[in-house]
Scaffold this motif. Structure first.
Motif, PDB file in Angstrom:
ATOM      1  N   ILE A 177     -19.641   2.690  20.678  1.00  0.00           N
ATOM      2  CA  ILE A 177     -18.253   3.147  20.514  1.00  0.00           C
ATOM      3  C   ILE A 177     -17.952   3.416  19.044  1.00  0.00           C
ATOM      4  CG2 ILE A 177     -15.836   2.462  20.757  1.00  0.00           C
ATOM      5  CD1 ILE A 177     -16.695   0.871  23.248  1.00  0.00           C
ATOM      6  N   THR A 178     -18.407   2.512  18.167  1.00  0.00           N
ATOM      7  CA  THR A 178     -18.180   2.692  16.727  1.00  0.00           C
ATOM      8  C   THR A 178     -18.775   4.007  16.248  1.00  0.00           C
ATOM      9  OG1 THR A 178     -18.218   0.299  16.376  1.00  0.00           O
ATOM     10  CG2 THR A 178     -18.597   1.696  14.452  1.00  0.00           C
ATOM     11  N   ALA A 179     -20.035   4.248  16.622  1.00  0.00           N
ATOM     12  CA  ALA A 179     -20.715   5.465  16.167  1.00  0.00           C
ATOM     13  C   ALA A 179     -20.037   6.718  16.712  1.00  0.00           C
ATOM     14  CB  ALA A 179     -22.183   5.422  16.589  1.00  0.00           C
ATOM     15  N   MET A 180     -19.695   6.724  17.989  1.00  0.00           N
ATOM     16  CA  MET A 180     -19.132   7.931  18.599  1.00  0.00           C
ATOM     17  C   MET A 180     -17.751   8.245  18.038  1.00  0.00           C
ATOM     18  SD  MET A 180     -21.659   8.852  20.299  1.00  0.00           S
ATOM     19  CE  MET A 180     -20.899  10.355  20.911  1.00  0.00           C
ATOM     20  N   VAL A 181     -16.910   7.224  17.856  1.00  0.00           N
ATOM     21  CA  VAL A 181     -15.581   7.465  17.261  1.00  0.00           C
ATOM     22  C   VAL A 181     -15.730   8.026  15.854  1.00  0.00           C
ATOM     23  CG1 VAL A 181     -13.483   6.335  16.413  1.00  0.00           C
ATOM     24  CG2 VAL A 181     -14.386   5.732  18.661  1.00  0.00           C
ATOM     25  N   GLN A 182     -16.651   7.441  15.078  1.00  0.00           N
ATOM     26  CA  GLN A 182     -16.855   7.910  13.705  1.00  0.00           C
ATOM     27  C   GLN A 182     -17.403   9.331  13.673  1.00  0.00           C
ATOM     28  OE1 GLN A 182     -19.068   9.037  10.539  1.00  0.00           O
ATOM     29  NE2 GLN A 182     -20.340   7.548  11.575  1.00  0.00           N
ATOM     30  N   PHE A 205     -17.209  11.830  16.015  1.00  0.00           N
ATOM     31  CA  PHE A 205     -16.216  12.823  16.442  1.00  0.00           C
ATOM     32  C   PHE A 205     -15.117  13.000  15.393  1.00  0.00           C
ATOM     33  CE2 PHE A 205     -17.800  11.927  20.835  1.00  0.00           C
ATOM     34  CZ  PHE A 205     -18.193  13.227  21.124  1.00  0.00           C
ATOM     35  N   SER A 206     -14.693  11.891  14.795  1.00  0.00           N
ATOM     36  CA  SER A 206     -13.636  11.973  13.775  1.00  0.00           C
ATOM     37  C   SER A 206     -14.096  12.770  12.569  1.00  0.00           C
ATOM     38  CB  SER A 206     -13.218  10.560  13.347  1.00  0.00           C
ATOM     39  OG  SER A 206     -12.726   9.818  14.437  1.00  0.00           O
ATOM     40  N   MET A 207     -15.323  12.506  12.096  1.00  0.00           N
ATOM     41  CA  MET A 207     -15.795  13.168  10.877  1.00  0.00           C
ATOM     42  C   MET A 207     -16.156  14.629  11.125  1.00  0.00           C
ATOM     43  SD  MET A 207     -15.236  11.029   8.608  1.00  0.00           S
ATOM     44  CE  MET A 207     -15.829  12.090   7.288  1.00  0.00           C
ATOM     45  N   VAL A 208     -16.648  14.952  12.326  1.00  0.00           N
ATOM     46  CA  VAL A 208     -16.902  16.364  12.637  1.00  0.00           C
ATOM     47  C   VAL A 208     -15.595  17.146  12.601  1.00  0.00           C
ATOM     48  CG1 VAL A 208     -17.597  17.959  14.463  1.00  0.00           C
ATOM     49  CG2 VAL A 208     -19.013  15.969  13.964  1.00  0.00           C
ATOM     50  N   PHE A 209     -14.546  16.560  13.192  1.00  0.00           N
ATOM     51  CA  PHE A 209     -13.240  17.233  13.177  1.00  0.00           C
ATOM     52  C   PHE A 209     -12.681  17.332  11.762  1.00  0.00           C
ATOM     53  CE2 PHE A 209      -8.607  16.633  13.086  1.00  0.00           C
ATOM     54  CZ  PHE A 209      -8.207  17.822  13.685  1.00  0.00           C
TER      55      PHE A 209
END
Length: 747
Positions: free
Chosen positions: A103-108, A110-114
């Motif tokens: 969860i930590t990796a995926m949230v980070q 997606f957030s940074m790609v955006f």
């Protein structure tokens, strides 16, 4: 003769820049390593600076003459780096990564790609530059974080485990995004269907390569183990790496993906650590060339021109990754302190960012300014990483003081409830296992059918009955997997429990029918690939009947295939577990020395009266009395003042003995030159089936059997009537020379 001389002259002129450029790169890299090790900074930064000094934009030193040659070396460096990363990765590690890290990796990510894409658009960059920037910013640096954790001594803390898990997820997502970026770059459009097809294609080949690799490669390495010297193993492993690079390229993927996949497959073998050790010098060499080549692209004038974007992107990297990772860790149910520590540890970009930036340049879809900007941001964030990790605890404490009490209570309550163990229902377990089974077997069956119809059939197409022969052989090959797809029980325990509840009987039947329909579809697909529709339908009926008649033979064949696969998959773990049992003393027992004072309550008493073995569980291996050493003293031996006792026991038993003595002493672990604790795996037929007394191990070793480990069960201080069995691990304390002279491991 003149032609030969001209050829030799041309070759020397061609070879000279290659050698001189490589020499210049390695000399500058060597100086950089010494300097940066001296000032205790990451070596990656030293390579970047060395590349800048050897590059075309710094004229005070000699510069590289043939940049194209260096680029070839750099591409090889990327392949070796990804192969080494795969050796450390292992798909089984990914499966064991908890929900918190995922969860930590995926949230980070997606957030940074955006945020990266949004930042690029605000600065007026093209869509491709913005997309690549977002992906580049989403991947943290494993190398830099490992180095920082080592220096700060925090690798054992809980948040470090979350960080390592997140890095594993980021690595595999980075590979996936490289494939997607390649698709976008080629099509120059953002078609959702094309991206979906690319993901399916990637998953198909990942499953196929992993399953096939695990089945064949460990078996190959085990069969050839007597032939694999260090030199041979290095060549074989690099050959396997390059073979997968070729396969990945033929399938339309990047060479880096193939190297990574082969590394992850070899990571499951028993030779993984040895190969990793052998490949390390090669990785260091080509890795240095790659990072130096990155530094060669640093253009000071470009950096001066884009100073503002460098500063903006650096701030976005540090604060954006910190905030997104912290939020992701909080969402996963971790406390505030560990969430902040995790977020502030992941606030940098590194080696994968360079590889992705290189991909953009190779495809010709990114602007020239993006690469040096990425290098500059990476360099700055590398310097800030140790300070961010150090500041994480003060920042967490400050947030706990400053945040409203309602917020901190809500975070604590959410964290406590999230970390409660939730049992997975039998239905979810059964359904998940069924889906995984359908996917894996479908990939294997489709791959075999495609191989037969597109590769094998064209080779024999001119022969009579070629279609029939190839179709029959293909069906024979896929028949075990067809049986497993349709009839093999999945999650047997959950399945039996579900059958007891009437409400699940219908859903279970539906799942089983779907599996059978998949089987019939694949048989039809196979036959349709070789015959007309009518013949295919007729043959389908015949094969379906025959298929139902021989289930036991198919089951036996499939079980053999599955057992081989599972044995190869778990071989490394089983070997390491077995090795640890042999090398580590069971029950945490170890040898410790005690000096007995004249006031001690055990002075003057014989050993049989003290009953130390019965009361406390320790064994007295030896007594040192002045210059005399009594190995394995008998029960009538008395204790005298200033005797040094060599005690074997666990930490708990040693503490009990310490209390029993009621005196101060110094306990020092010691490996006595005469008396040692040693283990043997019993293979010798001369001892198997005999009791400890009948084996005369005490007399032959001048020692004492202090433990036996049998099928995972441990017997401490076994009685003399215990019968020895094959594969027992026997622990003996006794005379070193005599124990070396006996042979329990072989007949």
């Amino acid at each position: 003769m003149n032609e030969l001389e001209n050829t030799a002259t041309a070759a020397s002129h061609h070879l000279y820049p290659l050698i001189s450029d490589l020499g210049l790169i390695l000399m500058t890299a060597g100086v950089a390593i010494l300097l940066f090790k001296k000032i205790k900074q990451p070596l990656v930064l030293g390579y970047l600076i060395a590349g800048f000094l050897a590059g075309p934009y710094f004229t005070l030193f000699p510069s590289v003459k043939d940049v194209q040659n260096v680029e070839v070396w750099a591409e090889i460096g990327v392949i070796i780096l990804l192969f080494s990363l795969g050796l450390e990765f292992s798909f089984k590690k990914l499966m064991k990564v908890g929900g918190t890290a995922s969860i930590t990796a995926m949230v980070q990510i997606f957030s940074m790609v955006f945020l990266g894409y949004w930042c690029g658009q605000l600065m007026g960059w093209s869509s491709m530059d913005s997309i690549f920037l977002g992906v580049i910013l989403s991947i943290s640096s494993t190398t830099i974080i490992l180095r920082a954790f080592d220096e700060l001594g925090v690798k054992g803390q809980k948040f470090a485990g979350i960080v390592f898990g997140a890095l594993i997820v980021e690595d595999i997502v980075a590979i996936l995004m490289m494939v997607l970026l390649s698709t976008i770059a080629v099509s120059q459009q953002f078609s959702g269907m094309e991206l979906f097809e690319s993901v399916l294609k990637l998953l198909f080949f990942l499953i196929l390569w992993f399953v096939g690799g695990i089945f064949f490669i460990p078996t190959l390495l085990k069969k050839a183990k007597n032939l694999l010297s260090d030199e041979t193993l290095l060549i074989v492993s690099l050959a396997l790496c390059l073979m997968m690079v070729i396969l990945a390229t033929m399938a339309g993927f990047s060479p880096a993906l193939g190297a990574f996949i082969m590394g992850s497959i070899i990571a499951e073998t028993t030779k993984a650590e040895r190969i990793e050790h052998l490949v390390k010098p090669v990785k260091d060499l080509f890795g240095a060339v790659f990072f130096v080549s990155v530094g060669m692209l640093i253009n000071p004038s470009t950096l001066a021109e884009y100073a503002v974007p460098v500063i903006v992107i650096t701030l976005l990297t540090v604060f954006g990754k910190t905030l997104s990772s912290t939020v992701g860790t909080l969402i996963s149910g971790q406390p505030l302190k560990q969430s902040v520590q995790t977020g502030m540890s992941l606030a940098q970009i590194g080696e994968f960012s360079f590889i992705i930036a290189t991909l953009g340049m190779t495809l010709g879809v990114t602007s020239n300014f993006l690469y040096p900007i990425v290098v500059a941001v990476s360099a700055i964030s590398t310097f800030t990483t140790p300070f961010m990790i150090k500041l994480s605890i003060p920042v967490a404490n400050m947030l706990e003081r400053r945040l409203p009490k309602k917020w901190t209570k809500a975070i604590d309550s959410y964290s406590s409830s999230s970390q409660t163990i939730k049992a997975t229902s039998n239905w979810v377990l059964f359904l998940r296992s069924s889906i995984i089974q359908i996917i894996i077997y479908s990939v294997i069956i489709i791959a075999i059918i495609l191989l037969s119809s597109r590769v094998v059939l064209p080779l024999v197409n001119g022969f009579q009955w070629a279609n029939v022969a190839v179709a029959v052989l293909t069906l024979l090959f896929i028949s075990p997997f067809l049986w497993a797809l349709s009839f093999r029980k999945v999650a047997p325990t959950a399945y039996e429990e579900l059958k007891k509840e009437r409400k699940f009987l219908g859903p279970i039947k539906i799942v089983n029918i779907i599996r059978i329909l998949f089987t019939l579809f694949f048989i039809g697909l196979l036959l349709n690939s070789f015959f007309s529709n009518f013949i295919a339908f007729t043959a389908l009926v015949i094969f379906a009947v025959a298929y139902m008649v021989f289930p036991k033979r198919l089951q036996t064949l499939y079980d053999r295939i599955e057992n081989r696969f599972m044995q190869n998959l778990n071989d490394r773990e089983n070997t390491e577990a077995s090795k640890s049992k042999r090398e580590l003393s069971p029950w945490d027992a170890h040898m410790t020395t005690f000096e007995i004072s004249a006031e001690s309550n055990i002075v003057g008493k014989p050993l049989h009266q003290l009953e130390l073995r019965e009361k406390i569980g320790i064994n007295i291996a030896a007594i040192k009395r002045g210059n005399i050493t009594i190995n394995v003293p008998n029960r009538n031996e008395q204790i005298y003042p200033n005797d040094i006792l060599y005690i074997i026991g666990t930490d708990r038993q040693v503490e009990k003995f310490k209390t029993y003595l009621q005196q101060s002493f110094v306990a020092v672990p010691e490996n006595n030159a005469e008396t040692v604790l040693k283990n043997f795996e019993l293979k010798n037929e001369d001892f198997i089936g005999k009791t400890i007394r009948e084996s005369q191990l005490r007399e032959k070793t001048d020692g004492l059997v202090v433990g036996i480990e049998r099928e995972g069960r441990r017997m401490m201080n076994p009685e003399s009537h215990v019968v020895l069995e094959k594969d027992d691990i026997i622990w003996i304390v006794g005379d070193k020379k005599k124990m070396n002279s006996i042979t329990l491991n072989a007949s």
